[in-house]
Design a protein around this motif. Structure first.
Motif, PDB file in Angstrom:
ATOM      1  N   ILE A   9       1.691   0.659  -9.611  1.00 15.37           N
ATOM      2  CA  ILE A   9       1.989  -0.437  -8.684  1.00 15.37           C
ATOM      3  C   ILE A   9       3.370  -0.988  -9.047  1.00 15.37           C
ATOM      4  O   ILE A   9       3.506  -1.813  -9.947  1.00 15.37           O
ATOM      5  CB  ILE A   9       0.924  -1.545  -8.793  1.00 15.37           C
ATOM      6  N   PRO A  10       4.423  -0.516  -8.382  1.00 15.27           N
ATOM      7  CA  PRO A  10       5.791  -0.856  -8.802  1.00 15.27           C
ATOM      8  C   PRO A  10       6.134  -2.333  -8.742  1.00 15.27           C
ATOM      9  O   PRO A  10       6.787  -2.860  -9.628  1.00 15.27           O
ATOM     10  CB  PRO A  10       6.672  -0.040  -7.847  1.00 15.27           C
ATOM     11  N   ILE A  56      10.388   3.660 -10.452  1.00 11.62           N
ATOM     12  CA  ILE A  56      10.332   4.966  -9.792  1.00 11.62           C
ATOM     13  C   ILE A  56       9.457   5.912 -10.616  1.00 11.62           C
ATOM     14  O   ILE A  56       9.062   5.599 -11.732  1.00 11.62           O
ATOM     15  CB  ILE A  56      11.746   5.565  -9.629  1.00 11.62           C
ATOM     16  N   GLY A  57       9.159   7.073 -10.034  1.00 15.19           N
ATOM     17  CA  GLY A  57       8.375   8.057 -10.773  1.00 15.19           C
ATOM     18  C   GLY A  57       7.331   8.776  -9.954  1.00 15.19           C
ATOM     19  O   GLY A  57       6.415   9.389 -10.515  1.00 15.19           O
ATOM     20  N   GLU A  58       7.439   8.703  -8.612  1.00 11.31           N
ATOM     21  CA  GLU A  58       6.463   9.389  -7.779  1.00 11.31           C
ATOM     22  C   GLU A  58       6.469  10.889  -8.059  1.00 11.31           C
ATOM     23  O   GLU A  58       7.531  11.536  -8.045  1.00 11.31           O
ATOM     24  CB  GLU A  58       6.743   9.137  -6.289  1.00 11.31           C
ATOM     25  N   LYS A  64       0.826  -1.208   0.000  1.00 12.72           N
ATOM     26  CA  LYS A  64       0.000   0.000   0.000  1.00 12.72           C
ATOM     27  C   LYS A  64       0.860   1.259   0.000  1.00 12.72           C
ATOM     28  O   LYS A  64       0.611   2.206  -0.756  1.00 12.72           O
ATOM     29  CB  LYS A  64      -0.918  -0.003   1.214  1.00 12.72           C
ATOM     30  N   LYS A  65       1.897   1.262   0.815  1.00 10.24           N
ATOM     31  CA  LYS A  65       2.726   2.458   0.933  1.00 10.24           C
ATOM     32  C   LYS A  65       3.671   2.629  -0.243  1.00 10.24           C
ATOM     33  O   LYS A  65       4.246   3.691  -0.435  1.00 10.24           O
ATOM     34  CB  LYS A  65       3.519   2.416   2.243  1.00 10.24           C
ATOM     35  N   GLU A  66       3.856   1.565  -1.028  1.00  7.47           N
ATOM     36  CA  GLU A  66       4.777   1.658  -2.154  1.00  7.47           C
ATOM     37  C   GLU A  66       4.073   2.042  -3.446  1.00  7.47           C
ATOM     38  O   GLU A  66       4.717   2.330  -4.446  1.00  7.47           O
ATOM     39  CB  GLU A  66       5.537   0.333  -2.312  1.00  7.47           C
ATOM     40  N   ILE A  67       2.765   2.004  -3.439  1.00  8.08           N
ATOM     41  CA  ILE A  67       2.034   2.505  -4.600  1.00  8.08           C
ATOM     42  C   ILE A  67       2.270   4.008  -4.675  1.00  8.08           C
ATOM     43  O   ILE A  67       2.190   4.702  -3.662  1.00  8.08           O
ATOM     44  CB  ILE A  67       0.524   2.222  -4.462  1.00  8.08           C
TER      45      ILE A  67
END
Length: 589
Positions: free
Chosen positions: A466-467, A486-488, A453-456
């Motif tokens: 969704i990495p 990556i790409g947030e 959840k925290k990595e989305i």
């Protein structure tokens, strides 16, 4: 008949169910396998309990271990549990900062390590907070206190009545162990697990172990992790003999020597076994090479329960006899089941190993859930590739509105040590544990994990990425060893990729390219172009907003020692980003 309510009840159950096993625990020393009987283990466990009591340890006191897998670990573990002490096993590879924090936070009273390097590490980290009852070593170290001091003290000071009084005060809900999870960010959290938290796993997952007395298990994942530790209790519960591998590097040799029927593993090791097999297959010539790749292609299409039809099954019998039998021999020729956990297992790996007659059961869970929530099984309709199987029969699972996996059951931890606020964040008022993982149901009964959840993360265009799903697809390429998407808050998704250098070197030879250093390969136009082709193939399977627009190649594999991976081999995303900030800036400039 003894009722299984506390972990040390396993000792009585073993005595009642099985005759004394001469190789209950085995280890290799000076090139030879040496066995310890269950009677030896049981007596040593009793000596540990008496010794700790003679040293003045009280119920509730914390004892830490930093050690490799060995029979003494089990004796110390069971001995402290029935004396009411709390076991705090710590990863030997832990950072000095985290170790110092744990020693102080848990108020450790006694520590046992395996070797001189860990002795020095603990001594440095402890500083002014040196354990009150001392530091001991399993190995014989000159000038250092050996752990035999504890067992010798116990042998000279038996106190059966006092020990029984302590055991009588311990209930199924008593705290048994404190496990500090490193996580991917922040300081370690102390997960409190009760006796029943762990025992509920044995009672619900007994069917995972298709062998009993006379069966052999090879243990090589760290015992300080709840995954391997629970497996070791399960082996005891079933009367299976445990053989401890010499090291991760020696696992391949030990598999051939021990010829185990069962073992626990992580996907990373299965990937390496597969790559090694494929590498050897590529060296074959003529009809043997064609047969190898025919069998491999067949295996990658494997479906359980004969779903591919009689013609496929006929071909598979041929492939197993001519090719896959060699795979089985490499693992000792006796494997009835291998259990995979800790990270996502690529479905293609599961398929091909099952096709080879080596069943891999992928499961899912967390330290906070002791650990198993769901798992594939050998039961009819118990296997579904690409999922983590069905929830255990004593665990209830539901998917929240935002996709998060919630669970409830006797496996859910007591809470985080000294952190009630943090506990309340993950266990709601209705008793549901919030895993932090995103998932969905497949065919209404198999649990499928899609991401953390925290990595989305969200791109600047507002699209969610969704990495982990994309990373797992990237790693299906023979050119990719590791990957992080990556790409947030950026316009597009990109990837940092560690090439599979052994494969790439072979590829260079086939293409007539000169062998180069890792740094030169990462800068090679030929490899970058080839990697681009792999990514373009992947992009065709993704939504337009998910596609990898740019990538950078890294010359060094991420590791636990390097700080980029957790002990469970999960990516420490923040650390990797920080270490490669210049490349990230280059991608998104």
């Amino acid at each position: 008949m003894t009722e299984l309510k506390r972990l040390f009840d396993l000792l009585d159950i073993y005595k009642e169910r099985y005759t004394d096993c001469v190789d209950a625990f085995s280890y290799k020393e000076d090139g030879e396998w040496k066995q310890r009987s269950f009677s030896y283990f049981s007596n040593e466990t009793l000596e540990v309990s008496y010794g700790l009591m003679a040293l003045g340890l009280q119920p509730g006191d914390k004892i830490a271990t930093l050690s490799n897998n060995r029979p003494e670990w089990n004796s110390l573990d069971m001995g402290m549990l029935q004396a009411g002490c709390i076991h705090v096993p710590v990863y030997p590879t832990i950072s000095d900062t985290d170790l110092k924090y744990i020693l102080q936070d848990a108020e450790i009273k006694l520590i046992v390590v395996s070797d001189e390097a860990l002795w020095n590490k603990v001594s440095t980290a402890a500083g002014d907070h040196f354990p009150e009852k001392g530091l001991y070593s399993f190995n014989n170290l000159q000038g250092k206190t050996n752990w035999n001091v504890i067992t010798d003290l116990g042998r000279k000071n038996p106190a059966p009545e006092k020990l029984q009084q302590i055991k009588n005060t311990i209930t199924e809900n008593s705290l048994a162990t404190l496990l500090y999870t490193s996580g991917t960010t922040g300081v370690p959290k102390g997960v409190m697990l009760s006796h029943m938290n762990i025992l509920s796993q044995l009672l619900a997952a007994e069917h995972l172990c298709p062998v009993g007395v006379g069966g052999r298990a090879l243990s090589f994942l760290p015992l300080n992790h709840v995954y391997e530790r629970v497996l070791s209790y399960l082996y005891m519960y079933k009367g299976v003999s445990i053989y401890y591998a010499e090291s991760i590097e020696k696992v391949a040799d030990n598999l051939k020597e021990v010829k185990p029927h069962i073992f626990g593993c992580v996907p990373r090791l299965f990937e390496r076994v597969y790559d090694r097999i494929v590498g050897k297959g590529s060296e074959l010539t003529g009809i043997k090479k064609k047969m190898f790749y025919w069998s491999l292609a067949l295996g990658l299409r494997y479906e359980p329960y004969g779903k591919n039809g009689w013609w496929y099954e006929t071909q598979l019998k041929i492939a197993r006899k001519l090719v896959f039998s060699k795979w089985q021999e490499a693992l000792g020729n006796n494997v009835m089941v291998a259990i995979s956990g800790g990270a996502a297992l690529q479905p293609r790996l599961a398929r091909v190993f099952w096709a080879a007659g080596i069943p891999i059961l992928e499961g899912y869970g967390l330290t906070e859930t002791s650990p198993v929530i769901a798992v594939n099984t050998l039961l009819p309709d118990g296997l579904c590739f690409g999922t983590v199987g069905k929830p255990l029969n004593n665990v209830t699972v539901k998917i929240a509105e935002d996709g998060e996996i919630l669970c409830k059951g006797p496996n859910v931890m007591l809470g985080y040590y000294k952190q009630p606020e943090l506990t309340a964040e993950v266990i709601d008022s209705d008793g549901w544990f919030h895993t932090g993982d995103i998932g969905t149901w497949y065919e209404d009964r198999y649990l499928k994990i899609t991401d953390r959840k925290k990595e989305i993360f969200k791109t600047s265009g507002g699209k969610y990425i969704i990495p982990q799903m994309i990373e797992n697809k990237l790693k299906e390429s023979g050119f990719v060893e590791q990957a992080m998407v990556i790409g947030e808050n950026q316009k597009f998704a990109a990837a940092l990729i560690v090439p599979k250098f052994a494969f790439v070197q072979e590829w260079c030879k086939r293409k007539g390219l000169s062998a180069k250093s890792h740094e030169e390969l990462c800068a090679s136009p030929e490899l970058r172009e080839r990697m681009k082709e792999e990514i373009e193939r992947l992009n065709k399977t993704l939504g337009s907003f998910e596609t990898i627009k740019k990538f950078e190649l890294l010359p060094k594999e991420w590791s636990v020692d390097g700080g980029e991976l957790t002990p469970k081999l999960s990516l420490k995303r923040r650390v990797i980003l920080e270490k490669n900030q210049q490349l990230v800036d280059k991608i998104f400039k």
